[in-house]
Design a protein around this motif. Structure first.
Motif, PDB file in Angstrom:
ATOM      1  N   ASN A  27     -16.601 -24.705  89.630  1.00 39.16           N
ATOM      2  CA  ASN A  27     -15.572 -25.025  88.643  1.00 39.16           C
ATOM      3  C   ASN A  27     -15.824 -24.369  87.291  1.00 39.16           C
ATOM      4  O   ASN A  27     -14.877 -24.061  86.571  1.00 39.16           O
ATOM      5  CB  ASN A  27     -15.436 -26.540  88.513  1.00 39.16           C
ATOM      6  CG  ASN A  27     -14.659 -27.124  89.684  1.00 39.16           C
ATOM      7  OD1 ASN A  27     -13.451 -26.946  89.777  1.00 39.16           O
ATOM      8  ND2 ASN A  27     -15.362 -27.773  90.588  1.00 39.16           N
ATOM      9  N   ALA A  31     -13.214 -21.884  85.648  1.00 38.70           N
ATOM     10  CA  ALA A  31     -12.794 -22.000  84.248  1.00 38.70           C
ATOM     11  C   ALA A  31     -12.942 -20.677  83.517  1.00 38.70           C
ATOM     12  O   ALA A  31     -12.078 -20.286  82.713  1.00 38.70           O
ATOM     13  CB  ALA A  31     -13.616 -23.091  83.551  1.00 38.70           C
ATOM     14  N   ARG A  34     -10.152 -18.571  84.464  1.00 32.12           N
ATOM     15  CA  ARG A  34      -8.941 -19.009  83.773  1.00 32.12           C
ATOM     16  C   ARG A  34      -8.885 -18.450  82.345  1.00 32.12           C
ATOM     17  O   ARG A  34      -7.804 -18.201  81.798  1.00 32.12           O
ATOM     18  CB  ARG A  34      -8.878 -20.540  83.762  1.00 32.12           C
ATOM     19  CG  ARG A  34      -7.635 -21.140  83.113  1.00 32.12           C
ATOM     20  CD  ARG A  34      -6.352 -20.611  83.730  1.00 32.12           C
ATOM     21  NE  ARG A  34      -6.256 -20.853  85.143  1.00 32.12           N
ATOM     22  CZ  ARG A  34      -5.630 -21.878  85.710  1.00 32.12           C
ATOM     23  NH1 ARG A  34      -5.050 -22.782  84.944  1.00 32.12           N
ATOM     24  NH2 ARG A  34      -5.553 -21.974  87.013  1.00 32.12           N
ATOM     25  N   PHE A 236      -8.897 -25.374  89.152  1.00 37.02           N
ATOM     26  CA  PHE A 236      -7.909 -24.574  88.433  1.00 37.02           C
ATOM     27  C   PHE A 236      -6.931 -23.878  89.382  1.00 37.02           C
ATOM     28  O   PHE A 236      -5.860 -23.453  88.955  1.00 37.02           O
ATOM     29  CB  PHE A 236      -8.611 -23.556  87.539  1.00 37.02           C
ATOM     30  CG  PHE A 236      -9.456 -24.204  86.488  1.00 37.02           C
ATOM     31  CD1 PHE A 236      -8.898 -24.655  85.311  1.00 37.02           C
ATOM     32  CD2 PHE A 236     -10.814 -24.400  86.688  1.00 37.02           C
ATOM     33  CE1 PHE A 236      -9.666 -25.276  84.346  1.00 37.02           C
ATOM     34  CE2 PHE A 236     -11.602 -25.027  85.726  1.00 37.02           C
ATOM     35  CZ  PHE A 236     -11.021 -25.468  84.561  1.00 37.02           C
ATOM     36  N   SER A 245     -10.607 -30.906  84.411  1.00 36.64           N
ATOM     37  CA  SER A 245     -10.363 -29.488  84.139  1.00 36.64           C
ATOM     38  C   SER A 245     -10.624 -29.162  82.669  1.00 36.64           C
ATOM     39  O   SER A 245     -11.186 -28.113  82.346  1.00 36.64           O
ATOM     40  CB  SER A 245      -8.916 -29.113  84.499  1.00 36.64           C
ATOM     41  OG  SER A 245      -8.672 -29.301  85.871  1.00 36.64           O
ATOM     42  N   LEU A 249     -13.237 -26.432  81.172  1.00 41.11           N
ATOM     43  CA  LEU A 249     -12.785 -25.409  80.227  1.00 41.11           C
ATOM     44  C   LEU A 249     -13.609 -25.447  78.946  1.00 41.11           C
ATOM     45  O   LEU A 249     -13.927 -24.397  78.373  1.00 41.11           O
ATOM     46  CB  LEU A 249     -11.302 -25.598  79.903  1.00 41.11           C
ATOM     47  CG  LEU A 249     -10.304 -24.914  80.832  1.00 41.11           C
ATOM     48  CD1 LEU A 249      -8.882 -25.286  80.435  1.00 41.11           C
ATOM     49  CD2 LEU A 249     -10.484 -23.395  80.824  1.00 41.11           C
TER      50      LEU A 249
END
Length: 266
Positions: A27, A31, A34, A236, A245, A249
């Motif tokens: 994750n 991130a 993203r 995401f 999330s 981030l």
């Protein structure tokens, strides 16, 4: 002139099993993707949990050459780019079942703790960030990750057993720093799978006190994180929203800032 920062290399490590280390690693990589960073994810765990969690089960059973060969044979490293698998969120250097027998190989090998660095140096592709998911134990593979990355991010459960596990990990880091005359930077602690209990509340306070000079992030236990893992992606890319999330981030943005993962005008 536009100068790009060097590749950030981050080992995700805790030798205590069951802390959700791989879910955290996936994750954080998601991130960073993203945030539009080019990420390489290296699954250094012989169990291949991240390889499975990214939907690459077939790669775990693949025939040679594999990551095992790249770590043990210099000729295999010459074609390391061919072992990288494309995922919608990141490139992946998957683990393989042969990795279960690599520890004695590295023990006997010349510069056995530097093989991962040699693998990364052989890459032709360029990445903003390399995330290295370590095995849930201390040994040659974890030493390779820590020495190669020079940076460690530590997932830990909000329970009392984490104190001893962290002590053991930092003892090993001190040994490596002394033996190799290097410094391995602590990037932060990810308190993971937090539930609403008195023990968790007490441990979160302990984390904040014990690690007052580095960030401590809090990831609450959420079934969506496991569902995303089972779907082969980070939260995401998953179809369900997850309030964690935002926390992942925040971790990625902190890493982005600390590593200078932006274009710099010189």
């Amino acid at each position: 002139m536009i100068r790009m920062p060097d590749t950030a290399k981050i080992a995700i490590s805790n030798q205590k099993g069951g802390v959700g280390k791989t879910t955290v690693a996936i994750n954080i990589a998601g991130a960073l993707n993203r945030l539009e960073h080019n990420v390489l994810f290296i699954d250094l765990d012989p169990q291949g949990n991240a390889t499975e969690g990214l939907g690459l089960e077939e790669e775990y059973e693949a025939q040679p050459p594999t990551l095992f060969d790249a770590l043990t044979d210099h000729k295999a490293r010459e074609d390391i780019d061919s072992l990288i698998v494309s995922h919608s969120e990141m490139d992946v250097l998957p683990s393989n079942i042969d990795m279960t027998s690599i520890e004695p190989e590295l023990t006997m090998a010349m510069r056995g703790r530097e093989r991962l660095e040699q693998v990364i140096d052989s890459l032709n592709a360029e990445y903003d960030v390399i995330i290295i998911d370590c095995p849930p134990y201390l040994g040659n593979l974890t030493d390779n990750a820590l020495l190669t990355a020079g940076n460690v991010l530590i997932p830990a459960l909000a329970e009392s057993t984490s104190k001893r596990a962290l002590e053991i990990l930092f003892d090993q880091i001190e040994v490596l720093e002394a033996e190799y005359d290097t410094h391995i930077r602590d990037l932060g602690v990810v308190a993971n799978r937090i539930e609403t209990t008195n023990e968790a509340k007490s441990m979160l306070a302990w984390f904040e006190e014990a690690f007052s000079d580095i960030p401590v992030w809090e990831i609450r236990k959420r079934v969506t994180l496991q569902r995303a893992f089972s779907a082969g992606c980070s939260v995401f890319e998953f179809e369900e929203e997850c309030d964690m999330s935002a926390e992942f981030l925040a971790i990625a943005e902190d890493l982005e800032r600390r590593f200078g993962l932006v274009e710099v005008t010189a």
